[in-house]
Enzyme design. Structure first.
Site, short mmCIF file in Angstrom:
data_model
loop_
_atom_site.label_atom_id
_atom_site.label_comp_id
_atom_site.label_asym_id
_atom_site.label_seq_id
_atom_site.Cartn_x
_atom_site.Cartn_y
_atom_site.Cartn_z
N SER A 141 0.87 -1.19 0.00
CA SER A 141 0.00 0.00 0.00
C SER A 141 0.89 1.23 0.00
O SER A 141 2.06 1.15 0.42
CB SER A 141 -0.84 0.00 1.28
OG SER A 141 -1.49 1.24 1.45
N TYR A 154 -2.05 -0.38 10.45
CA TYR A 154 -2.04 -0.81 9.04
C TYR A 154 -0.73 -0.39 8.38
O TYR A 154 -0.07 -1.20 7.72
CB TYR A 154 -3.25 -0.18 8.36
CG TYR A 154 -3.40 -0.51 6.89
CD1 TYR A 154 -3.83 -1.77 6.49
CD2 TYR A 154 -3.16 0.45 5.91
CE1 TYR A 154 -3.99 -2.07 5.14
CE2 TYR A 154 -3.32 0.16 4.57
CZ TYR A 154 -3.74 -1.10 4.18
OH TYR A 154 -3.90 -1.40 2.85
#
Ligand SMILES: NC(=O)c1ccc[n+]([C@@H]2O[C@H](COP(=O)([O-])OP(=O)(O)OC[C@H]3O[C@@H](n4cnc5c(N)ncnc54)[C@H](OP(=O)(O)O)[C@@H]3O)[C@@H](O)[C@H]2O)c1
Length: 283
Positions: A141, A154
Site C-alpha cells: 500500500s 495498518y
C-alpha cells in the site's frame, strides 16, 4: 507446455477477486483462495460472467492458519505440477488513533498483513527455488511508504512487508525468483467498510481522540476512490513480465503522496496533512 499457475489469497472481494479473473484471462490457471468458502458467490458470478470457469479453482485458506500453510502450498504444487505466481493480497485495516489501539489489536493486524504474507512466501519459495523461477507479488500500500493518521497499525504492517520484501528480493534474485511490491492508493473495495476494523477503545466516548476520530472518519469517507480493476490489471501485467521492478505505485493519489513526502520538507508536509485531515486541534 502447461499454462502457468497462480495462487492468490483473499479472493472473495476487491483486488483479489478481480485479479483472479484478470490472471485467468491472461492464460494462468488460478487457485483463488478465501478463508470462508461461504463468501465465494461474488467470485463465482464474476468467473461465470468472464467465461473463465475452466481456469479458476477456489480453495479455502486463512493466511493466519500458519501451521497449515506449507501443506496447502505443497498440495497446490502437487495438483498443478508447478507454482509460477503467488499474489499475497489478503489484508484488512485496523483503524483508530495509535494511542487508542491495544497491543493485541496491533498484533492481529500483523498476523494477517505481515506474517500471513511472510508464511505464504516462505512456503512458495521451496518450489520456486527448485523451479529456478517464480513471481511473488505482495499487495502492499502507499501506507507502506507513508505513515498517516488513524492507520498506524495498518501502515506499520505494510512498512514491515516493504522492508521484508525489499530484503528478500536481494536474497532471491539470483535464484530466478522475482519479489514485487504493489502499492495502491485509495481504491473502492470492501477494505473501507467490512475490512476496516476500528480499535475497541477508538470508538468509545472515553477516548481522548473521539472528536478528532469522528472528523477523520467523515474526511476518509469522502476521499475519492478509484476503480480497483486498475490494480488487478497491473498485477496481471506484472505476473506476465519476466523482469518486473521491485515497486509499482498504483493510482494518482499514491504517486502524489509519495512525491510530496520526498520533495517537501517534512514540517511542511505535516502542516498540509494536519490541515487536510483537520486533526490539528487537540480534541
Ligand atoms: N482498496 C484500497 O484502497 C487498498 C489500498 C492499498 C492496499 N490495499 C490492500 O489490498 C489488499 C486487498 O484488499 P482490498 O482493498 O481488495 O479489500 P477487500 O475487498 O476487503 O479484500 C480483502 C480480502 O482479504 C481477505 N482476508 C482478510 N483476512 C484474511 C485472512 N486471515 N486470510 C485470508 N483472507 C483474508 C478478505 O476475506 P474475507 O472476505 O473473508 O473478509 C478479502 O477477501 C489488502 O492487502 C489491502 O491492504 C487496498
Amino acid at each position: 507446455m502447461a499454462d502457468k499457475v497462480a495462487l492468490i489469497t483473499g479472493a472473495s472481494s476487491g483486488f483479489g477477486l478481480l485479479t483472479s479473473i484478470e490472471l485467468a484471462k491472461a492464460g494462468f490457471r488460478v487457485v483463488a483462495t478465501m478463508r470462508d468458502l461461504g463468501r465465494r458467490n461474488r467470485l463465482d458470478q464474476a468467473v461465470a460472467a468472464a467465461g473463465v470457469a475452466a481456469k479458476i479453482e477456489v480453495r479455502a485458506l486463512d493466511v493466519t492458519q500458519f501451521d497449515a500453510i506449507q501443506d496447502f502450498v505443497d498440495t497446490v504444487v502437487r495438483d498443478y505440477g508447478q507454482l509460477d505466481v503467488l499474489v499475497n493480497n489478503a489484508g484488512f485495516a485496523v483503524a483508530g488513533f495509535a494511542e487508542d489501539i491495544k497491543l493485541d489489536e496491533l498484533r492481529l493486524q500483523f498476523e494477517t498483513n505481515f506474517f500471513g504474507a511472510v508464511a505464504m512466501t516462505k512456503a512458495a519459495l521451496r518450489t520456486m527455488r527448485q523451479q529456478h523461477s517464480g513471481h511473488v507479488i505482495q499487495v502492499s500500500s502507499i501506507a507502506g511508504l507513508h505513515g498517516s493518521v488513524t492507520v498506524s497499525s495498518y501502515s506499520a504492517s505494510k512498512h514491515a512487508l516493504e522492508g521484508w520484501s525489499e530484503s528478500l528480493r536481494l536474497e532471491v534474485n539470483s535464484l530466478g525468483i522475482k519479489i514485487v511490491l504493489v502499492e495502491p492508493g485509495a481504491f473502492q473495495t470492501d477494505i473501507w467498510t467490512r475490512g476496516a476494523v476500528m480499535g475497541e477503545q477508538a470508538t468509545k466516548q472515553t477516548s481522548p481522540n473521539i472528536q478528532r476520530s469522528l472528523r477523520m472518519r467523515s474526511t476518509i469517507e469522502k476521499l475519492p476512490k478509484r476503480d480497483p480493476i486498475e490494480v488487478a490489471r497491473l498485477i496481471a501485467a506484472i505476473a506476465l513480465n519476466p523482469n518486473p521492478k521491485l515497486r509499482y505505485l498504483a493510482g494518482r493519489d499514491a504517486k502524489i503522496q509519495l512525491a510530496m513526502k520526498r520533495i517537501l520538507p517534512w514540517k511542511w508536509h505535516e502542516k498540509l496533512v494536519a490541515n487536510f485531515l483537520k486533526i490539528d486541534q487537540a480534541t
